[in-house]
Write an enzyme that holds these catalytic residues in place. Structure first.
Site, short mmCIF file in Angstrom:
data_model
loop_
_atom_site.label_atom_id
_atom_site.label_comp_id
_atom_site.label_asym_id
_atom_site.label_seq_id
_atom_site.Cartn_x
_atom_site.Cartn_y
_atom_site.Cartn_z
N ASP A 427 1.16 -1.05 -0.05
CA ASP A 427 0.24 0.24 -0.03
C ASP A 427 0.69 1.64 -0.40
O ASP A 427 2.16 1.37 0.17
CB ASP A 427 -0.93 -0.05 1.07
CG ASP A 427 -2.18 1.11 1.06
OD1 ASP A 427 -2.21 1.57 -0.10
OD2 ASP A 427 -2.58 1.79 2.30
N GLU A 430 2.72 5.04 -3.99
CA GLU A 430 2.62 5.92 -5.10
C GLU A 430 4.38 6.76 -5.29
O GLU A 430 4.24 6.80 -6.61
CB GLU A 430 1.30 6.96 -5.35
CG GLU A 430 0.28 6.42 -4.99
CD GLU A 430 -0.06 5.42 -4.32
OE1 GLU A 430 0.82 6.21 -2.79
OE2 GLU A 430 -0.72 4.35 -4.48
N ASP A 503 -9.14 3.54 -2.49
CA ASP A 503 -10.26 4.52 -1.10
C ASP A 503 -11.39 4.84 -2.02
O ASP A 503 -11.33 5.95 -2.19
CB ASP A 503 -9.11 5.47 -0.39
CG ASP A 503 -8.15 4.32 0.24
OD1 ASP A 503 -8.17 3.50 0.35
OD2 ASP A 503 -7.47 5.31 0.88
C1 GLC Z 1 -4.97 3.31 2.79
C2 GLC Z 1 -5.02 2.21 2.34
C3 GLC Z 1 -6.56 1.68 2.60
C4 GLC Z 1 -6.06 1.10 3.74
C5 GLC Z 1 -5.17 1.66 4.52
C6 GLC Z 1 -4.55 2.05 6.00
O1 GLC Z 1 -6.48 4.12 2.16
O2 GLC Z 1 -5.93 2.49 0.94
O3 GLC Z 1 -7.04 0.31 1.77
O4 GLC Z 1 -7.22 -0.04 4.70
O5 GLC Z 1 -4.60 3.17 3.82
O6 GLC Z 1 -3.85 1.19 5.75
#
Ligand code: GLC
Length: 819
Positions: A427, A430, A503
């Site tokens: 995650d 980017e 998200d």
């Molecule tokens: C980001 C991710 C989401 C995750 C969050 C906490 O917003 O896109 O999927 O739950 O971080 O890690």
């Protein structure tokens, strides 16, 4: 000694100069003479080097390279200095064609393969591509051009093509906008976009590849450039399509069609396909930010099993870590991860954990210490470390574009693999930084020896992170297929990971956006994609959640996920009635698993996309060019998700040919729009006549028990139809040594009889011995069945769904059914 004039600065600055400077967006440094866009001029030279031809206007050069019969690569070097050849998207550019010719005419040069001719106009350097019947498929509107970037060095590089009046555009990854991109201007710059809106651009991924469709003929353009890239599909000017980059080389591949499917398959020959995922990764996954402590996770697992809702994977979001330090555990919440994961695994659940790229600045934390000592973290141009705040607070970030750093990152998973973690969710790559959004442009990257600033590395950062994760897991898991998910990516990321769309929001609009995004990712070379089922932020109604589960059954990646500040959201959260419907649809996913898995095989082996929008099935039909709701999963099952609140039916388009309603077995002739009943416990699903759809009995998780008899739903057809079924161990790389079975079925009927043929290739031996063939839609009552020349003994009566059921040996060659 007279002081030297600084080079490049005008000696006298006129008022006109200043005015131009102010207007000049890309050259904001007042005082510098504006640099004009420079268009390629008349071709004055040409030379050949193997399969490349290099043309020059005396200053800039253009290389035309034959990659295959159907793919031609174009590169432009301002002032004739080509950059070193290197691509994260195209790991190996093989020349796949032996025969091509070069000819010169009065006004142009031509480089031709058996299929395509690339023309280069002598007078104005415009480039065009024609098929072998001399139809121009793609042409420069103006010559390619460039403009110096005085701040960073290098060039902004541009290409402008003619946009034809009826031309449509598809692709470009995860754009949350209308499926057909005509009239849009879009850019690629990986961005953390929490609760993104419809049409918001850019989002998390950069896939600079599009498919054009004009008068029923498709071609593709892949601009392999990792800088911020831009695409304008007749937005600024109805007659022009442009693509350009804020740096790097203008290099693009022209990919010939004529079918959209050909274009996608050929794009995969450049960038690779997704490897076969472990079959459990195709089951239902339950996620939330976050499930903790251990008792909560166990309770969740127990609920799935108690309620008999199938599920294969549970996720741990950032709270499993100690202070959000990657590769550590919060021992208060999870005192004995190994034991817990083992217990979950005994109950059929895989555990997937999240990992972020930000490493907490903490001299008592081994990952930080190792990274620091070995200089693995990114640095600014003045040599300070790149620091930014993310979940753990102040962080530094590994330079994943350095192969040594990737190798190190891969080893960090050792302990997680040892405690039994089965998959890794990548995650914030980017990369995301709180406050500033991402890294400043001046951050330096090793870029596999081709060094560059963050402008060049930004869009590949996430892909290189997940590549490091994938390669590390592959080594550590000893021949087990790694399972990874990533949020960010660049073209080619499919070689390392599945993706989710980030998200999203719990709204009906987002349900529709998600359906479009998955189709778009699929035709953009990223087949294994899914949305956060239910929506990440906000609260879905029970109805919305159920409709999302239904779409999820036909999402290549099926995972429910939600933000921590929302109400808990499991398939049973909305009361018993909806729980039953959600169960019914998750069970459908599990029944279809062998079909879904076979579709992944077809993708991996042959480059077919997994989801196929209607326009891809019937591109000759202009009324399909703007359709975006109906799609097929593989080539046999068409679905049309219900995307409106309160709907009990929906209007949809069924492509040409014969179809069966999945639920009622009613036959329907396609090529028209129809209204289909779709109360909340149903959704429109159609199966192509002649299909052979493999089915598993419902299991609570993959491999819950050994399949004792393979089920096949066999749909009658008046014309010949082929189907595939793929099977193997399900989680190793043995398939690369041909340890698998690829079964081909051919079905044909003539109203008085029906023929089913099977041929088998490969070396795998399944445990079961027989097939349960469920013959659907016979237009006659059968009186006799012959299997491999012998009369079949058994019941030939129709069951309650008007099916005839035949038990046959798994190696049968031919079944004949007679009136
Ligand atoms: C980001 C991710 C989401 C995750 C969050 C906490 O917003 O896109 O999927 O739950 O971080 O890690």
């Amino acid at each position: 000694m007279k002081e030297q004039e600084p080079k490049g600065l005008p000696i006298e600055i006129t008022a006109e100069d200043l005015e131009q400077d102010i207007q000049h967006v890309n050259n904001p440094i007042v005082g510098l003479k504006p640099i004009e866009k420079k268009y390629l001029g008349k071709v004055t030279e040409v030379r050949q080097e193997n399969n490349r031809y290099i043309f020059s206007d005396g200053d800039a050069s253009v290389e035309i390279r034959v990659v295959s019969d159907e793919i031609i690569k174009v590169r432009m070097a301002p002032h004739s200095v080509f950059l070193e050849e290197f691509s994260y998207a195209v790991p190996k550019l093989d020349q796949r064609v032996a025969v091509f010719t070069f000819t010169e005419e009065d006004d142009k040069y031509a480089v031709s393969t058996n299929t395509v001719t690339c023309f280069i106009n002598k007078e104005d350097f415009r480039i065009s591509f024609a098929d072998n019947e001399s139809n121009i498929i793609n042409e420069d509107f103006q010559a390619m051009h460039y403009e110096e970037n005085v701040q960073f060095g290098g060039y902004y590089v541009y290409c402008t093509k003619t946009c034809f009046p009826e031309e449509s555009f598809y692709g470009l990854g995860d754009k949350p906008t209308d499926f057909n991109l005509r009239g849009k201007r879009l850019q690629n710059w990986n961005s953390d976009t929490y609760s993104f809106a419809k049409h918001q651009d850019p989002l998390y991924r950069s896939i600079p590849f599009y498919i054009s469709l004009n008068k029923g003929v498709a071609h593709g353009i892949f601009m392999d450039n990792t800088f911020k890239t831009h695409f304008d599909f007749a937005q600024e000017d109805n007659g022009k399509t442009s693509f350009w980059a804020d740096g790097g080389e203008l290099q693009y591949y022209y990919i010939h069609g004529p079918h959209m499917m050909d274009v996608v398959k050929r794009y995969h020959t450049l960038t690779g396909t997704h490897k076969l995922p472990p079959i459990w990764a195709l089951g239902y996954h339950q996620c939330r930010w976050s499930y903790y402590p251990e008792s909560k996770l166990k309770d969740l697992a127990d609920n799935f099993r108690k309620r008999k809702i199938p599920c294969d994977a549970l996720y741990l979001d950032i709270d499993y870590m100690d202070g959000y330090r990657c590769f550590t555990w919060n021992k208060k919440y999870f005192p004995n991860p190994k034991k817990m994961i083992k217990e979950l695994s005994d109950d059929g659940f895989k555990t997937v954990v999240i990992i972020d790229p930000g490493i907490k600045v903490d001299n008592n934390y081994w990952v930080f210490k190792e990274g620091k000592e070995n200089k693995y973290f990114c640095r600014r141009s003045d040599d300070y470390f790149m620091e930014g705040h993310v979940w753990p607070g102040r962080c530094q970030f590994p330079d994943f574009t350095n192969p040594e750093v990737r190798q190190w990152w891969g080893t960090l998973f050792k302990e997680l693999v040892e405690v039994g973690v089965a998959g890794v969710w990548n995650d914030m790559n980017e990369p995301a930084v709180f406050g500033s959004g991402t890294f400043p442009d001046d951050v330096r990257h090793q870029y596999d020896g081709h060094r560059g600033s963050h402008r060049k590395a930004h869009n590949v950062y996430g892909m290189q992170m997940v590549r490091a994760t994938y390669d590390g897991l592959k080594l550590l898991q000893k021949n087990k297929r790694p399972f990874t998910i990533t949020r960010a990516g660049y073209a080619g990321v499919q070689r390392y990971s599945s993706v989710w769309t980030g998200d999203n929001v719990a709204t009906w609009e987002h349900l529709k956006i998600g359906s479009i995004q998955m189709q778009r990712l699929s035709v953009s070379g990223i087949p294994f994609a899914g949305t956060d089922i239910g929506g990440f932020s906000g609260e879905p109604s029970g109805e919305l959640f159920t409709r999302w589960i239904q779409l999820g059954v036909f999402s290549p990646f099926m995972r429910a996920h939600s933000a921590g500040d929302t109400a808990e959201r499991e398939p049973w959260s909305f009361g018993p009635e909806l729980e039953d419907i959600n169960r019914k649809f998750i069970e459908l996913r599990y029944k279809l698993l062998p079909y879904i898995y076979s579709t992944f095989w077809e993708h991996h082996r042959y480059g077919f996309p997994i989801l196929r929008p209607v326009v891809m099935i019937e591109q000759h039909n202009p009324t399909n060019h703007y359709r975006e709701d109906e799609f097929t999963f593989g080539d046999k099952i068409l679905v049309c998700p219900v995307l409106e609140e309160g709907a009990t039916s929906r209007r949809l388009y069924l492509p040409e040919g014969q179809w069966f309603d999945y639920w009622t077995h009613e036959t329907i002739t396609g090529g028209k729009e129809l209204d289909v009943l779709a109360p909340l416990d149903s959704m429109p699903i159609f199966v192509k006549a002649g299909s052979v759809i493999p089915e598993f009995p419902v299991m609570q998780h993959v491999n819950e028990f050994e399949v004792e008899e393979m089920i096949f739903q066999v749909y009658y057809s008046d014309y010949e139809v082929n189907s595939f079924y793929f099977e193997d161990h399900g989680d190793t790389f043995a398939y690369e040594q041909d340890i698998y079975l690829e079964k081909k079925f051919v079905v044909n009927g003539d109203k008085k009889s029906m023929l089913i043929k099977q041929s088998i290739e490969g070396l795998f031996t399944p445990r079961y011995e027989t097939y349960d063939l469920k013959i659907i839609g016979l237009p006659f009552k059968p009186s006799k069945v012959v299997v491999d020349g012998k009369d079949y003994i058994g019941d030939l009566a129709f069951d309650d769904l008007k099916r005839v059921r035949l038990k046959v040996n798994k190696n049968f060659r031919q079944v004949q059914i007679f009136k």
